[in-house]
Design an enzyme around this catalytic site. Sequence first.
Site, PDB file in Angstrom:
ATOM      1  N   LYS A  41       0.862  -1.199   0.000  1.00 53.24           N
ATOM      2  CA  LYS A  41       0.000   0.000   0.000  1.00 53.24           C
ATOM      3  C   LYS A  41       0.886   1.232   0.000  1.00 53.24           C
ATOM      4  CE  LYS A  41      -4.505   0.851   0.254  1.00 53.24           C
ATOM      5  NZ  LYS A  41      -5.600  -0.050  -0.187  1.00 53.24           N
TER       6      LYS A  41
HETATM    7  P1  NAD Z   1     -13.273   7.697  -2.319  1.00 55.84           P
HETATM    8  O1  NAD Z   1     -12.295   8.770  -2.065  1.00 55.84           O
HETATM    9  O2  NAD Z   1     -13.770   7.489  -3.705  1.00 55.84           O
HETATM   10  O3  NAD Z   1     -14.566   7.882  -1.366  1.00 55.84           O
HETATM   11  C1  NAD Z   1     -14.467   8.083   0.018  1.00 55.84           C
HETATM   12  C2  NAD Z   1     -15.806   8.654   0.466  1.00 55.84           C
HETATM   13  O4  NAD Z   1     -15.855   8.702   1.900  1.00 55.84           O
HETATM   14  C3  NAD Z   1     -16.068  10.072  -0.015  1.00 55.84           C
HETATM   15  O5  NAD Z   1     -17.407  10.174  -0.456  1.00 55.84           O
HETATM   16  C4  NAD Z   1     -15.877  10.921   1.260  1.00 55.84           C
HETATM   17  O6  NAD Z   1     -16.631  12.111   1.234  1.00 55.84           O
HETATM   18  C5  NAD Z   1     -16.409   9.947   2.284  1.00 55.84           C
HETATM   19  N1  NAD Z   1     -16.035  10.241   3.667  1.00 55.84           N
HETATM   20  C6  NAD Z   1     -14.869  10.696   4.177  1.00 55.84           C
HETATM   21  N2  NAD Z   1     -14.964  10.841   5.526  1.00 55.84           N
HETATM   22  C7  NAD Z   1     -16.216  10.456   5.868  1.00 55.84           C
HETATM   23  C8  NAD Z   1     -16.933  10.372   7.079  1.00 55.84           C
HETATM   24  N3  NAD Z   1     -16.389  10.708   8.237  1.00 55.84           N
HETATM   25  N4  NAD Z   1     -18.207   9.925   7.039  1.00 55.84           N
HETATM   26  C9  NAD Z   1     -18.790   9.595   5.879  1.00 55.84           C
HETATM   27  N5  NAD Z   1     -18.160   9.648   4.700  1.00 55.84           N
HETATM   28  C10 NAD Z   1     -16.893  10.072   4.682  1.00 55.84           C
HETATM   29  O7  NAD Z   1     -12.619   6.365  -1.753  1.00 55.84           O
HETATM   30  P2  NAD Z   1     -12.979   4.855  -2.104  1.00 55.84           P
HETATM   31  O8  NAD Z   1     -12.068   4.384  -3.157  1.00 55.84           O
HETATM   32  O9  NAD Z   1     -14.458   4.732  -2.263  1.00 55.84           O
HETATM   33  O10 NAD Z   1     -12.521   4.142  -0.748  1.00 55.84           O
HETATM   34  C11 NAD Z   1     -13.366   4.106   0.393  1.00 55.84           C
HETATM   35  C12 NAD Z   1     -12.902   2.957   1.271  1.00 55.84           C
HETATM   36  O11 NAD Z   1     -12.949   1.754   0.505  1.00 55.84           O
HETATM   37  C13 NAD Z   1     -11.464   3.078   1.772  1.00 55.84           C
HETATM   38  O12 NAD Z   1     -11.368   2.478   3.036  1.00 55.84           O
HETATM   39  C14 NAD Z   1     -10.698   2.248   0.756  1.00 55.84           C
HETATM   40  O13 NAD Z   1      -9.449   1.786   1.259  1.00 55.84           O
HETATM   41  C15 NAD Z   1     -11.682   1.130   0.537  1.00 55.84           C
HETATM   42  N6  NAD Z   1     -11.453   0.377  -0.679  1.00 55.84           N
HETATM   43  C16 NAD Z   1     -11.544   0.966  -1.911  1.00 55.84           C
HETATM   44  C17 NAD Z   1     -11.304   0.207  -3.047  1.00 55.84           C
HETATM   45  C18 NAD Z   1     -11.423   0.780  -4.424  1.00 55.84           C
HETATM   46  O14 NAD Z   1     -11.299   0.010  -5.394  1.00 55.84           O
HETATM   47  N7  NAD Z   1     -11.689   2.060  -4.572  1.00 55.84           N
HETATM   48  C19 NAD Z   1     -10.967  -1.153  -2.936  1.00 55.84           C
HETATM   49  C20 NAD Z   1     -10.927  -1.727  -1.668  1.00 55.84           C
HETATM   50  C21 NAD Z   1     -11.175  -0.944  -0.556  1.00 55.84           C
END
Ligand code: NAD
Length: 443
Positions: free
Chosen positions: A122
């Site tokens: 990561k």
């Molecule tokens: P992203 O940046 O696209 O979205 C994150 C979202 O969370 C945004 O809408 C933001 O406004 C919101 N957010 C931030 N703080 C918040 C809070 N306190 N309460 C509510 N919402 C809040 O990110 P993503 O890619 O969707 O990733 C989100 C999670 O999923 C992370 O933990 C990431 O590691 C995990 N993840 C993502 C992927 C992927 O393919 N994108 C894969 C596996 C895991």
Amino acid sequence: MDVHSARGKSSAPSTTTENLNPYDIAQQQFDLAAQYVVDLPDGLRTFLRGCGRLLKVEFPVECEDGTVRVFSGYRALHSRVRGPGKGGIRYHPEVNADEVRALASWMTWKCAVVDIPFGGAKGGIICDPKKLSRNDLRKITRRFVVELGDSIGPHSDIPAPDVNTDAEMMAWIYDTYDMMHPGKNNLPVVTGKPVAMGGSLGRNEATARGCLFVTARAIEEGAAPGVRSIRGTRVAIQGYGNAGAIAARLFTEAGAVVVAISDSTGGVASENGIDVEAASRHKKQTGSVVGLSGTKNISNDDLLHIECDVLIPAAFENQIRNDNVAGVKAKLIAEAANGPTTPAADKALFQRGIPVLPDILTNAGGVTVSYFEWVQNIENEHWTEAHVNGDLKQKMEAATDAVLQMQIEIKDRHDASVDLRTAAFALAIKRVGAIAKTRGIWP
Ligand code: NAD
């Protein structure tokens, strides 16, 4: 991250005494599960508990406003026992060494749970993308790749998107690496690329789609008492980015009713279900889901405590903790985010009979389709979306079944009732440990 700090300040209390350091949490989760993995020599246990490599780089960038700013970035490689390191790159002001080490270790276990031949890695850069121009982000990304040098590569460590990074940024990573290594097929150095230049169809939706497949399978298998089918299931989603917004759409298409959503600015709820397409348009126009017509505004704490069948945390770490877990009313939690539930909250939920489908299973769809993208790049192939989604379904369902089976095995062999996170970790540690032993310790 400090002991008392949880991301998303709106829901972070100043009073919690819980240790919220994600790397400590990852190691607690490891310890809890490793006791059920027999035949794992002590030294190997210590090795797998830690993180193999952590790089920190600092570099200057001349920003569009004329200032020269120094940025810090990390790349952690937890393990390459099962294959090259694999894991996203995150841009956020709170990125730190322990966060990337935790996330890297979760990647190792995740790849093992879905049985793909990758280890865990990561990365992240401490920056606030909302305060930087696209051109600044391009320069930061390119310079970061140069600083990482040959520590990343198509067969050593392969980045992907994570929070605040997207397909275009993956294109910049590829392009920079390709400039540094001309004359080779460098496409597999990074996944999550734009489809037109080697990205896989279905990658953008893969994390959310995998979450849907796992949730549906677990419900079918009776893992969520009181929930019979995705159809009609009432879902609340925290976080409205790649994972959360697409989950809202896919769960709706599968017949679920999304009753609440939130982002970093707050949330909205509607008893009758939220029009998720309208929510996405509203967020695009205003930068927030708050104020969506036909809904009432709620806080992020309200969202976690709303009456629903399935709660999907899809934002950040440490959202469901000892200080707010008592209010959770969901019948099932499906972790689309990494590390959203703390060990104390896990314990409380388990005691109350609320199953948690753990991150290392539930959000593994992203890395699974990243693996498909890597295979397509190596073979110069381009699979159809139906092919990708069909293979993803098969992988996610097999992984769900294996985790449920491991929970039963631990009960039978050790007379211990464990939650699904511990079962998933035990499955992963067993798989990684078996390969480590077969390969032997070099030299
Ligand atoms: P992203 O940046 O696209 O979205 C994150 C979202 O969370 C945004 O809408 C933001 O406004 C919101 N957010 C931030 N703080 C918040 C809070 N306190 N309460 C509510 N919402 C809040 O990110 P993503 O890619 O969707 O990733 C989100 C999670 O999923 C992370 O933990 C990431 O590691 C995990 N993840 C993502 C992927 C992927 O393919 N994108 C894969 C596996 C895991």
